[in-house]
Design an enzyme around this catalytic site. Structure first.
Site: not given
Ligand code: TPP
Ligand code: TPP
Ligand code: MG
Ligand code: MG
Lengths: 329, 330, 330, 329
Positions: B61, B84, B87, B130
């Site tokens: 972000e 969201f 964030f 969230h």
């Molecule tokens: C700071 C922030 N940005 C965006 C999100 C939205 N978000 C939730 S899960 C996710 C993907 C995360 O991917 P990864 O680290 O590979 O974990 P996985 O879901 O594959 O276990 C995102 C972008 C968030 N929760 N927090």
């Protein structure tokens, strides 16, 4: 991938009885999450949920390398990790269902399962947030002259957030007893790693922090356990943090609303072949365990999950006044 | 001719129309391109405008906000999505210390036509991190325009205005409203930032609300009209600039003020509004201004608890009744 | 016996005494150890308590706040320094989304006895990004205690209380006050968080102010007393919890309210206070409550401009005069 | 250190006349900052100030590899960079003195010198803040199909902040035309690098982002220019970002209030021997330039700085109303 011997699905130096308990844990988690899936479909879970099906070997293999007094922090995709660390099935269900007897009294939900009593210090839903927090739990151990370790799970996509960088750097310069475990399941939400990250091996990032980095087969619980156990031993000995990249795959979409249409054809199928539970079970049998014992474990796990869910379903909803509690001590 | 669209469609349409109108407009954020957005708000835009103008980012972000700042000051009109709104915490510095102050600190050398879209608000069971009404975090940061649409027409019209605006605009889109429907023109109108809307005229009390609370305020007003209470519902639509004049004018007629907000009390826009109106319309008030808001707690996960936290139609109606009963003990 | 010490010395002494009292107390931050702090607030602590308890960190505020959170929940009583409060922007998520909500989200499973010290405020020519009244950013975040000492005695007593407190406390130390002097006991007293201080009793108007504004409010009150105006100056000393009762009781007697704050209007603690008092003490007011604050702009660098931005003794006194003149046109 | 030939103090392939202009620029900056130092002592500068004396070769060598239409972002230690990019001496003084005709109308001050007309897009005083911002200026170039480049200076200590990580990763994955230049002056405020950073060569961090990283002698303007010129060429050609670590040293303390007592004995003296202005001048003379020309340049630079300061001192203070301008457009 590591240069270790090919995947075997079991750990060479751990008694088979113990490894059967790993199987039990993985089975319980699998059934638990299948129930979660159904509960969603029935509208009984709020917000979103993120299943770890297919990744159980990482969570169980790693948590079994910890003591109960060691701490573990994980992500919103944290059911498996929190259960693997020892949280009770029923109270985990209870939390997801928003019940008063849920782990967090219904205040956290699926994304925030926490059970301090077993060292599961939190499931974190803001990407990267917990990576600096485990610096603190680890510092307490170092400060008090104890040898406890903090283990921290996070996803591949999370390695691009600033907190990752700050945390790993400080863990290293302070030689904190932390094990950072990246569950590389190839996707961050819907984005394949290669579209967001200009390098292939995330463990290579460890070099920026002067800490060891290793990539392993995350679907082989034997390999996971062995790798984490040695990283934990290193941390306990005061030699500092390690970054472990465990290659794995989530069988479901990112969250309840994701059909995962972005997967290339055949990818899921190939990974299903390497289902960590199947691999472990097969390896146990090859190592001499009777098939019927595995089946019994499976049956028992299913029954335990069903019973836990029934208990949780019967619990009361939180009292209205409870919402005003726990802001301050 | 007019059409019925959802709040979600309004946002998608506004982005598409803006990109059609102005080649300098582009969109980036996490999973906004190939996947069409976590909330599907940018569905179809990649197909229509291509990967140059619709871009997926890493989970970064700070990089997203930085890119918005840098591209805005160098001539583009970026739309950045923060999935969201909560964030905003991980890129607060970029928004509050850099984007908001850039023009001022350089003595007007740059303009900053950046639009940040943030998924706001509670009611969907996403729990404490969230679900927040994040607009309140930025009230004390001069240099940001803050827009909080409550209807499809406003979502469309204000987003178009935000994108054209030469200043940084935080555009909060309420997650609980994505599926709500409303009428818009076939070529929907732009809505000027800084103008409140009198949603429902009334004579007894002025009820101010935005986003989800606007809908509940209208429902409360309808319920109260059956009791013979005439409620004027006003939606400020933007918090900066804030149309104090329209609300004050209403207050001069009704002499009673109730604010419904999806937020704890301190540092809220409702408290800000009360303070502003006190300064200018002190004599108009026959009763203490009342804030109907969330508890002074984080937002709980469990359904019954979250429902209690968010002001309900009943709680809002009750607030109006109590306000009108002031000085007339039952 | 009592002694005269500076605000800066009070902070150093409070940390030293707390570390002496409780082995679980430790301090970390950028250059707090070897260099004794950018503002020299921790001078001598490394020498006295050693590198285990007094630690320099990399330039990594997210890591600093994370360390505070994790060590607090696992049994230590960390003091983390954020050099300039404005840098809270780069670790806002950790403070607002994690530290503030941790206890609540886990249903009370953890306590969070972390103290974050932040160098606050304007008046020293550090320009827009190093001068803000950052306490206002956190008002809408339930779960944080917010402390804003204005004197050496309060700095000492409140910091000791903050360190002992089981909840997260943001302790804002005003940079412009570091050199100011005041009396404290030889073993200075603790000050309870959540109690306002009536700094100067008066009968005509209630003037509320914190930190630098407290000093100017007292000066304004003195100037006004020569005109026969009796000003009651109250310093809330903490914004969360906020001692509305003490201020309200004063208002019941004076019937006039002026707040002097080093902040733009919207989302400020002054606006919050007005809204709270309106709800409870509406009938007490004979005139509109007045906020004397900074302009609704970032804080400018140039001396004459910054001086105009920060409320001066004259502006505060003038606000009081205008308030008392309300309804009595000259 | 790089594997390049030993420092020479000049660039082999750049006309000496041009390099004499580099000397002029470095001399001007040096005198400018000496005046700043004096102005502080006289209480004419507010807040704090951070001098770059000793680091001029990095700023001038790098900026001279840019076009005027390229952009440059730097830190609060930015006088040298902003002047090197072409900002006028008098208006820079004016800003530091808080004058109406200062670059930012007196609203920014020493830490925030900005001159958009020469592509100096800002001096940033929150560590790491500008590293993501240059992604945007670079994206505009890429988006518009132009070949402009964004150059970004920052310090060694700044490589531990989260924004560094996010910015370099995204610059690389989007192949943005950015050159990141780390001015490694051995200290972040009062902390030696080794106390905050567990690796020695900061350029090694480039590997985490799949971008080239190179460490160079930052006191040799020839080496700096050559290195940056090739990174800039790479960026212009659409091949993406580069991380350059320039080893250098600040002659003064971190800020006006720092006597720099933490320096090991002899360290300053050793670096003074390698004063970049002295090195460059010596090399020019060795390359055939007459010493008198160098002296004339120095004399002229001093006179220009003095005259610029006099002008700036004579300017008016900003009008009271001006403080309300420029919040919104
Ligand atoms: C700071 C922030 N940005 C965006 C999100 C939205 N978000 C939730 S899960 C996710 C993907 C995360 O991917 P990864 O680290 O590979 O974990 P996985 O879901 O594959 O276990 C995102 C972008 C968030 N929760 N927090
Ligand atoms: C986010 C943030 N944290 C801390 C500071 C305080 N600070 C200002 S300069 C500085 C040291 C920076 O060191 P380095 O990056 O090496 O740059 P140098 O000063 O040596 O040029 C620090 C910590 C800041 N300005 N911003
Ligand atoms: Mg992933
Ligand atoms: Mg440095």
């Amino acid at each position: 991938m590591s240069t270790k011997p090919p995947a075997t699905g079991v750990a060479a130096d751990i008694p088979l009885e113990e490894q059967l308990d790993w199987l039990r844990s993985m089975q319980e988690i699998r059934f638990f999450e299948e129930e979660c899936h159904r509960l969603f479909a029935r509208g009984l879970v709020r917000g979103s949920t993120h299943l770890a099906q297919g990744q159980e070997a990482v969570n169980v293999g790693a948590c079994r390398a910890l003591r109960v007094t060691d701490t573990m922090a994980c992500t919103y995709r944290g059911h498996a990790a929190v259960l693997a660390k020892g949280a009770p099935l029923d109270r985990a269900f209870g939390e997801i269902l928003g019940k008063a007897e849920g782990l967090c009294g219904g205040k956290g939900g699926s994304m925030h399962l926490t059970d301090m009593s077993v060292g599961a210090i939190g499931s974190f839903a803001i990407i990267g947030a917990h990576l600096p927090i485990v610096l603190g739990t680890a510092l307490t151990e170092q400060y008090e002259g104890r040898d406890g370790v903090s283990l921290c799970f996070f996803g591949d996509g999370s390695t691009n957030i600033g907190a990752f960088h700050e945390a790993l750097n400080m863990a290293s310069i302070w030689k904190l007893p932390v094990v950072y475990v990246c569950e590389n399941n190839l996707y961050g939400e819907y984005s394949p790693l290669a579209t967001t990250t200009p390098i292939e091996r995330l463990a290579d990032r460890a070099a920026s922090y002067g800490m060891p980095g290793v990539t392993i087969d995350g679907n082989d619980i034997g390999v996971v356990h062995e790798t984490i156990a040695s990283a934990v031993a290193r941390a306990r000995a005061g030699e500092g943090p390690t970054l472990v990249e465990a290659l794995t795959y989530r069988h479901k979409g990112h969250s309840r609303s994701d059909p995962a249409a972005y997967r290339p054809e055949g990818e899921l199928e190939a990974w299903m072949e390497r289902d960590p539970i199947v691999l472990h079970e097969r390896a146990l049998i090859e190592a001499g365990v009777e098939q019927s014992r595995c089946e019994a474990i499976r049956t028992q796990a299913e029954a335990d999950v069903t019973a836990a869910l029934e208990r949780a379903m019967s619990w009361a909803e939180p009292s209205p006044e409870s919402r005003l509690e726990h802001v301050f001590a | 001719m007019s059409q019925t669209i959802t709040y979600k469609q309004a946002i998608t349409m506004a982005m598409a129309d803006a990109m059609e109108e102005d080649e300098r407009v582009l969109l980036f954020g996490e999973d906004v391109a190939v996947a069409g957005g976590a909330f599907k708000l940018s569905e179809g835009l990649l197909e229509r405008f291509g990967p140059r103008r619709v871009r997926d980012t890493p989970i970064s972000e700070q990089a997203i906000i930085g890119t918005a700042i840098g591209s805005a000051l160098s001539g583009l009109r970026p739309i950045a999505e923060i999935m969201f709104a909560d964030f905003a915490g991980v890129c607060f510095d970029g928004i509050a210390n850099e984007m908001a102050k850039y023009r001022y600190m350089t003595g007007g050398q740059v303009t900053m036509p950046a639009t940040i879209r943030l998924g706001n608000g509670a009611g969907t069971g996403f729990a404490a991190q969230h679900s927040q009404a994040v607009e309140n975090w930025f009230l004390n940061v001069p240099g940001l325009k803050i827009v909080v649409p409550g209807t499809p027409a406003d979502a469309y019209g204000l987003l178009r205005s935000a994108i054209r605006d030469p200043d940084p605009v935080l555009f909060f889109e309420h997650k609980h409203l994505f599926g709500t429907k409303g009428e818009v023109e076939d070529a929907p109108a732009l809505v000027e930032i800084g103008r409140a809307e009198v949603v429902r005229p009334g004579t007894d009390v002025t009820l101010v609300a935005t986003q989800l609370m606007r809908l509940r305020a209208v429902a409360a007003a309808e319920a109260l009209s059956a009791e013979g209470i005439s409620v004027e519902v006003i939606d400020p639509r933007s918090l900066v600039p804030l149309d104090v004049a329209t609300i004050g004018e209403s207050l001069d007629r009704t002499n009673h003020l109730v604010v419904a907000q999806e937020s704890s009390h301190d540092g809220s826009w409702g408290a800000t509004l009360v303070a502003r109106l006190m300064a200018t319309h002190f004599e108009s008030l026959d009763s203490p201004p009342l804030l109907v808001g969330g508890d002074d707690t984080p937002i709980p996960y469990a359904g019954p608890l979250e429902e209690l936290w968010i002001p309900s139609v009943d709680r809002i109606a009750d607030g109006v009744r109590r306000t009108l009963a002031y000085g007339h003990p039952a």
